[in-house]
Design a protein around this motif. Structure first.
Motif, PDB file in Angstrom:
ATOM      1  N   UNK A 157       0.841  -1.197   0.000  1.00 20.91           N
ATOM      2  CA  UNK A 157       0.000   0.000   0.000  1.00 20.91           C
ATOM      3  C   UNK A 157       0.871   1.241   0.000  1.00 20.91           C
ATOM      4  N   UNK A 158       0.494   2.212  -0.804  1.00 27.22           N
ATOM      5  CA  UNK A 158       1.171   3.509  -0.823  1.00 27.22           C
ATOM      6  C   UNK A 158       0.135   4.595  -0.579  1.00 27.22           C
ATOM      7  N   UNK A 159       0.440   5.481   0.341  1.00 23.33           N
ATOM      8  CA  UNK A 159      -0.402   6.660   0.538  1.00 23.33           C
ATOM      9  C   UNK A 159       0.396   7.873   0.094  1.00 23.33           C
ATOM     10  N   UNK A 160      -0.140   8.583  -0.877  1.00 29.17           N
ATOM     11  CA  UNK A 160       0.551   9.719  -1.475  1.00 29.17           C
ATOM     12  C   UNK A 160      -0.098  11.011  -1.008  1.00 29.17           C
ATOM     13  N   UNK A 161       0.679  11.827  -0.310  1.00 30.57           N
ATOM     14  CA  UNK A 161       0.213  13.124   0.162  1.00 30.57           C
ATOM     15  C   UNK A 161       0.695  14.207  -0.808  1.00 30.57           C
ATOM     16  N   UNK A 193      -2.511  -1.077  -3.622  1.00 33.17           N
ATOM     17  CA  UNK A 193      -3.430   0.031  -3.345  1.00 33.17           C
ATOM     18  C   UNK A 193      -2.658   1.347  -3.277  1.00 33.17           C
ATOM     19  N   UNK A 194      -3.154   2.339  -4.026  1.00 33.53           N
ATOM     20  CA  UNK A 194      -2.613   3.691  -3.977  1.00 33.53           C
ATOM     21  C   UNK A 194      -3.700   4.614  -3.450  1.00 33.53           C
ATOM     22  N   UNK A 195      -3.465   5.207  -2.287  1.00 32.77           N
ATOM     23  CA  UNK A 195      -4.406   6.137  -1.667  1.00 32.77           C
ATOM     24  C   UNK A 195      -3.872   7.553  -1.842  1.00 32.77           C
ATOM     25  N   UNK A 196      -4.733   8.461  -2.279  1.00 27.20           N
ATOM     26  CA  UNK A 196      -4.326   9.841  -2.537  1.00 27.20           C
ATOM     27  C   UNK A 196      -4.914  10.759  -1.472  1.00 27.20           C
ATOM     28  N   UNK A 235      -3.403   3.389 -12.639  1.00 28.26           N
ATOM     29  CA  UNK A 235      -4.188   2.163 -12.458  1.00 28.26           C
ATOM     30  C   UNK A 235      -4.311   1.403 -13.779  1.00 28.26           C
ATOM     31  N   UNK A 236      -4.612   2.120 -14.844  1.00 30.25           N
ATOM     32  CA  UNK A 236      -4.754   1.472 -16.155  1.00 30.25           C
ATOM     33  C   UNK A 236      -3.436   0.868 -16.633  1.00 30.25           C
ATOM     34  N   UNK A 237      -2.339   1.510 -16.252  1.00 31.36           N
ATOM     35  CA  UNK A 237      -1.021   1.001 -16.651  1.00 31.36           C
ATOM     36  C   UNK A 237      -0.610  -0.225 -15.847  1.00 31.36           C
ATOM     37  N   UNK A 238      -1.420  -0.603 -14.853  1.00 33.04           N
ATOM     38  CA  UNK A 238      -1.127  -1.785 -14.047  1.00 33.04           C
ATOM     39  C   UNK A 238      -0.159  -1.544 -12.908  1.00 33.04           C
ATOM     40  N   UNK A 239       0.188  -0.276 -12.649  1.00 31.46           N
ATOM     41  CA  UNK A 239       1.136   0.027 -11.577  1.00 31.46           C
ATOM     42  C   UNK A 239       0.468   0.060 -10.207  1.00 31.46           C
ATOM     43  N   UNK A 240      -0.820   0.379 -10.186  1.00 33.69           N
ATOM     44  CA  UNK A 240      -1.598   0.372  -8.942  1.00 33.69           C
ATOM     45  C   UNK A 240      -2.874  -0.413  -9.207  1.00 33.69           C
ATOM     46  N   UNK A 241      -3.005  -1.570  -8.562  1.00 28.93           N
ATOM     47  CA  UNK A 241      -4.138  -2.448  -8.838  1.00 28.93           C
ATOM     48  C   UNK A 241      -5.460  -1.836  -8.394  1.00 28.93           C
ATOM     49  N   UNK A 242      -5.411  -1.076  -7.269  1.00 32.45           N
ATOM     50  CA  UNK A 242      -6.594  -0.373  -6.776  1.00 32.45           C
ATOM     51  C   UNK A 242      -6.188   1.037  -6.382  1.00 32.45           C
ATOM     52  N   UNK A 243      -7.149   1.964  -6.453  1.00 32.91           N
ATOM     53  CA  UNK A 243      -6.864   3.355  -6.089  1.00 32.91           C
ATOM     54  C   UNK A 243      -7.939   3.852  -5.136  1.00 32.91           C
TER      55      UNK A 243
END
Length: 367
Positions: A157-161, A193-196, A235-243
């Motif tokens: 999981x990555x959370x991007x601030x 998972x990428x959380x913004x 997400x479309x590029x497959x780098x983040x499976x969920x956003x």
């Protein structure tokens, strides 16, 4: 010497600034403003990070980030300076002269040309590195990157601030940059998972209803939607499976999901000051199939003053920035933190955090 590059930073005042940065080429500013990109990192704080100092009213994430950055800077200064000093000592053994043997005149293996004007810190060139136009603080040995098992065995999981000083137009660049760094650090092809987290958003109030009402008018819908389009691309590029999102109340979330192509799978909120999740948000999330998660991350993460303190010449500072009183000893200019990425790799079958850390991006503008 076993290090590939040395970074030399030199600031000279001659009426107009001349900046010798990284490559040895002089760039005359001529009244224009130039920028230097900085990438800060903590390394894996699970295996070697500092203990977290708890303070009343303080957010754990900001303390964790600042303490871990400071600890990693200090460790890099010590480790790389010792290694470089050992190299010099070895050179001294091969080229001893004037009655001085074993490199004693150069180093005792514990320090490398320590400069008392920098508070005893080793040269910045020893423990930082320039790569792809960015100054890495500290330098990263990418050969040591990677998880212990195959990436498929982890939930990442990555959370991007996005920070207030970051340009909205450049958020797509920052998102890709941050994600690439995490993938390179973990040697993984993608994250789960990428959380913004957007600036100006919070979920606070005397009760859940008040927090939800205040949240409805926070942030900027158009800017958030424009940024989300870049997140959808990852997400479309497959780098983040969920956003996913952070700090979206019922009204904000209802407006948002009606205008995006890829709906968020997660909405993360901080209910520390409002006790419960507002019923309208619970109802909406259930209807839209969005998972609600609670968090305790700091909203005002890595403010400009904190970053300048971390990189300055004060007690516990890294000595990257010039001394504010003398103007000597480092980089000058306006320092603006742009983003922070918090990443966590959890072993799926054991639920154990194996790797956790932070990257942060900042820019130093000199004019």
């Amino acid at each position: 010497m076993r290090f590939l590059k040395l970074l030399y930073l030199l600031l000279v005042d001659t009426g107009q600034s001349i900046w010798l940065f990284l490559t040895g080429r002089k760039k005359r500013l001529g009244g224009k403003r130039t920028m230097a990109k900085l990438i800060l990192s903590t390394g894996n704080i699970v295996s070697g990070g500092p203990s977290i100092i708890r303070k009343p009213g303080a957010y754990r994430s900001n303390l964790e980030l600042t303490n871990s950055l400071r600890s990693n800077f200090l460790a890099a200064q010590e480790d790389y300076a010792t290694a470089a000093a050992d190299d010099e000592a070895q050179d001294g053994k091969l080229h001893a002269n004037g009655g001085v043997e074993n490199g004693a005149a150069k180093s005792n293996g514990n320090a490398l040309h320590v400069n008392t004007e920098t508070g005893g810190r080793p040269p910045v060139s020893v423990w930082t590195a320039e790569e792809d136009g960015a100054l890495y603080v500290p330098r990263i040995d990418w050969s040591e990157a990677g998880l212990q098992e195959e990436p498929s065995q982890y939930s990442i999981t990555v959370k991007l601030f996005f920070l207030p000083s970051a340009s909205v137009e450049r958020r797509a660049q920052f998102a890709k940059e941050a994600l690439d760094l995490v993938l390179k650090e973990l040697d993984a092809p993608a994250i789960d998972l990428l959380i913004v987290s957007f600036p100006g958003m919070s979920f606070e109030g005397d009760c859940e209803w008040e927090a939800d009402r205040h949240n409805a008018v926070q942030g900027n819908d158009e800017e958030e939607l424009a940024t989300w389009a870049a997140i959808e691309d990852l997400h479309r590029a497959g780098l983040a499976k969920s956003i996913g999102l952070a700090e979206f109340g019922s009204e904000k979330l209802a407006r948002f999901v009606q205008r995006v192509q890829v709906r968020p799978s997660v909405n993360q909120i901080n209910i520390k000051n409002c006790c419960n999740v507002p019923p309208p948000l619970t109802k909406l999330a259930k209807e839209e199939g969005i998972e609600l998660l609670a968090h305790s991350d700091c909203i005002d993460i890595l403010p400009e003053g904190t970053l300048r303190e971390l990189l300055g010449h004060g007690l516990g500072g890294a000595g990257i920035l010039a001394d504010p009183e003398t103007g000597a000893g480092g980089l000058k200019g306006d320092l603006a933190p742009q983003w922070v990425a918090k990443y966590t790799a959890v072993v799926r079958d054991r639920g154990v955090i194996e790797n956790k850390g932070y990257f942060a991006g900042a820019e130093l503008t000199e004019g």
